[in-house]
Write a protein that holds these residues in place. Structure first.
Motif, PDB file in Angstrom:
ATOM      1  N   LYS A  23       0.847  -1.109  -0.130  1.00 31.76           N
ATOM      2  CA  LYS A  23      -0.070   0.045   0.027  1.00 31.76           C
ATOM      3  C   LYS A  23       0.902   1.165  -0.012  1.00 31.76           C
ATOM      4  O   LYS A  23       0.746   2.269  -0.885  1.00 31.76           O
ATOM      5  N   LEU A  31       2.758   1.733  -3.496  1.00 32.82           N
ATOM      6  CA  LEU A  31       1.612   1.736  -4.524  1.00 32.82           C
ATOM      7  C   LEU A  31       1.162   3.378  -4.401  1.00 32.82           C
ATOM      8  O   LEU A  31       0.920   4.209  -5.364  1.00 32.82           O
ATOM      9  N   GLU A  32       0.876   3.893  -3.174  1.00 36.57           N
ATOM     10  CA  GLU A  32       0.175   5.168  -2.881  1.00 36.57           C
ATOM     11  C   GLU A  32       1.425   6.166  -3.127  1.00 36.57           C
ATOM     12  O   GLU A  32       1.012   7.293  -3.578  1.00 36.57           O
ATOM     13  N   THR A  90       3.762  -1.347 -10.326  1.00 38.85           N
ATOM     14  CA  THR A  90       2.954  -2.486  -9.936  1.00 38.85           C
ATOM     15  C   THR A  90       3.707  -3.691  -9.763  1.00 38.85           C
ATOM     16  O   THR A  90       3.560  -4.469  -8.741  1.00 38.85           O
ATOM     17  N   THR A 133      -5.993   0.935  -7.966  1.00 41.38           N
ATOM     18  CA  THR A 133      -7.007   1.335  -6.954  1.00 41.38           C
ATOM     19  C   THR A 133      -7.219   0.223  -5.806  1.00 41.38           C
ATOM     20  O   THR A 133      -8.017   0.458  -4.854  1.00 41.38           O
ATOM     21  N   ARG A 191      -8.012  -1.183   0.021  1.00 44.51           N
ATOM     22  CA  ARG A 191      -8.448  -0.339  -0.960  1.00 44.51           C
ATOM     23  C   ARG A 191      -7.330   0.968  -1.083  1.00 44.51           C
ATOM     24  O   ARG A 191      -6.939   1.301  -0.052  1.00 44.51           O
ATOM     25  N   ILE A 192      -6.869   1.357  -2.424  1.00 46.32           N
ATOM     26  CA  ILE A 192      -6.068   2.459  -2.690  1.00 46.32           C
ATOM     27  C   ILE A 192      -6.895   3.651  -3.041  1.00 46.32           C
ATOM     28  O   ILE A 192      -7.332   3.631  -3.995  1.00 46.32           O
ATOM     29  N   SER A 193      -7.001   4.681  -2.258  1.00 45.94           N
ATOM     30  CA  SER A 193      -7.979   5.695  -2.491  1.00 45.94           C
ATOM     31  C   SER A 193      -7.372   7.024  -2.966  1.00 45.94           C
ATOM     32  O   SER A 193      -7.654   7.825  -3.622  1.00 45.94           O
ATOM     33  N   SER A 194      -5.947   7.211  -2.582  1.00 39.69           N
ATOM     34  CA  SER A 194      -5.248   8.199  -3.313  1.00 39.69           C
ATOM     35  C   SER A 194      -3.717   7.767  -3.554  1.00 39.69           C
ATOM     36  O   SER A 194      -3.257   6.824  -2.957  1.00 39.69           O
ATOM     37  N   ARG A 195      -3.172   8.678  -4.618  1.00 41.56           N
ATOM     38  CA  ARG A 195      -1.831   8.324  -5.122  1.00 41.56           C
ATOM     39  C   ARG A 195      -1.129   9.617  -5.153  1.00 41.56           C
ATOM     40  O   ARG A 195      -1.620  10.694  -5.812  1.00 41.56           O
ATOM     41  N   GLN A 212       3.845   5.119   7.153  1.00 41.27           N
ATOM     42  CA  GLN A 212       2.767   5.637   6.673  1.00 41.27           C
ATOM     43  C   GLN A 212       2.232   6.732   7.384  1.00 41.27           C
ATOM     44  O   GLN A 212       1.324   7.590   6.937  1.00 41.27           O
TER      45      GLN A 212
END
Length: 261
Positions: A20, A23-24, A29, A55, A72-76, A111
């Protein structure tokens, strides 16, 4: 020897949190999947499966007590420092220096780390980069200051509009609109000379270079879902930038005495 169910759960937590964070913050990938697999193997679970998209992440550990989790990935955004730190932690795990609980604690600290360069510093760097890009594209030194001003205005506008309206497309469109307006204004008052190179240099900090690179690398690695989705996101960003500049050029084309060359 099979890991206890509680340990499987903790290992899955470590793998998912590492993936996570990467990816963020701009990780590819295939790199995320490779890191998660290596961490699981280092903790004694050689069979693990992951499915990573921009996502979300699905991760599964095989064994008597199979563990499957979804995150879940909500922001990048882009923070390659965090990607580097996670890679360093995964190497320490591979060398047997960290237990799952210790690794999880370190990853949670990463994080929770909200350190960012201050807005004024980001604006200053983007402004200087805009001027340097202008020179790189064979612009004149007399246009350095206009590109500096337009690039800085575009960057601070992007930051402000993205906070005001959390839709990236509109923030990028409005930022490029301001860049085009600033570039035209500097030429109109005689501070700048070549509108084209001023605009090109000023929009370069907005160009999604990392996103395009990751999309191509994911496609080459066989991650077609991630590659296509990242490519689509990069296309939307490029479209927003182009639309903002085109609007300014169209609006002022017939209204000023500027010679468009």
């Amino acid at each position: 020897m099979a890991q206890p169910a509680s340990t499987n759960y903790e290992i899955a937590q470590v793998c998912l949190l590492a993936g996570k964070i990467m990816l963020e913050n701009g990780g590819e990938t295939y790199r995320v999947e490779d890191t998660m697999s290596r961490v699981a193997e280092a903790f004694g679970i050689p069979e693990s499966h992951s499915f990573v998209t921009p996502t979300g992440i699905i991760f599964s550990l095989d064994g008597p007590e199979q563990t499957t989790k979804l995150i879940r990935i909500s922001s990048r955004s882009t923070d390659l420092r965090k990607v580097t730190v996670v890679n360093a932690i995964s190497r320490r795990i591979s060398q047997g220096e960290l237990t799952p609980s210790e690794a999880l604690q370190l990853l949670e600290q990463i994080q929770a780390d909200k350190r960012r360069y201050p807005t004024w510093f980001q604006t200053l760097v983007a402004a200087i980069a805009s001027g340097c890009f202008l020179i790189m594209f064979q612009g004149k030194w007399s246009d350095f200051i206009p590109a500096f001003l337009a690039g800085g205005a575009g960057t601070i506008s992007l930051t402000y509009f993205h906070r005001l309206v959390p839709i990236k497309f509109f923030a990028e469109f409005l930022a490029s609109l301001i860049i085009g307006f600033m570039a035209y204004l500097t030429v109109k008052i005689g501070l700048g000379h070549n509108l084209d190179t001023i605009i090109i240099g000023s929009v370069m900090p907005l160009v999604p270079g990392l996103l395009i690179t990751n999309a191509v690398r994911d496609l080459m690695a066989g991650h077609f879902v991630s590659g296509v989705s990242k490519g689509a996101e990069a296309f939307l960003t490029a479209f927003a930038i182009g639309a903002g500049i085109a609007f300014v050029l169209t609006f002022y084309r017939g209204g000023g005495s500027l010679a468009w060359k």
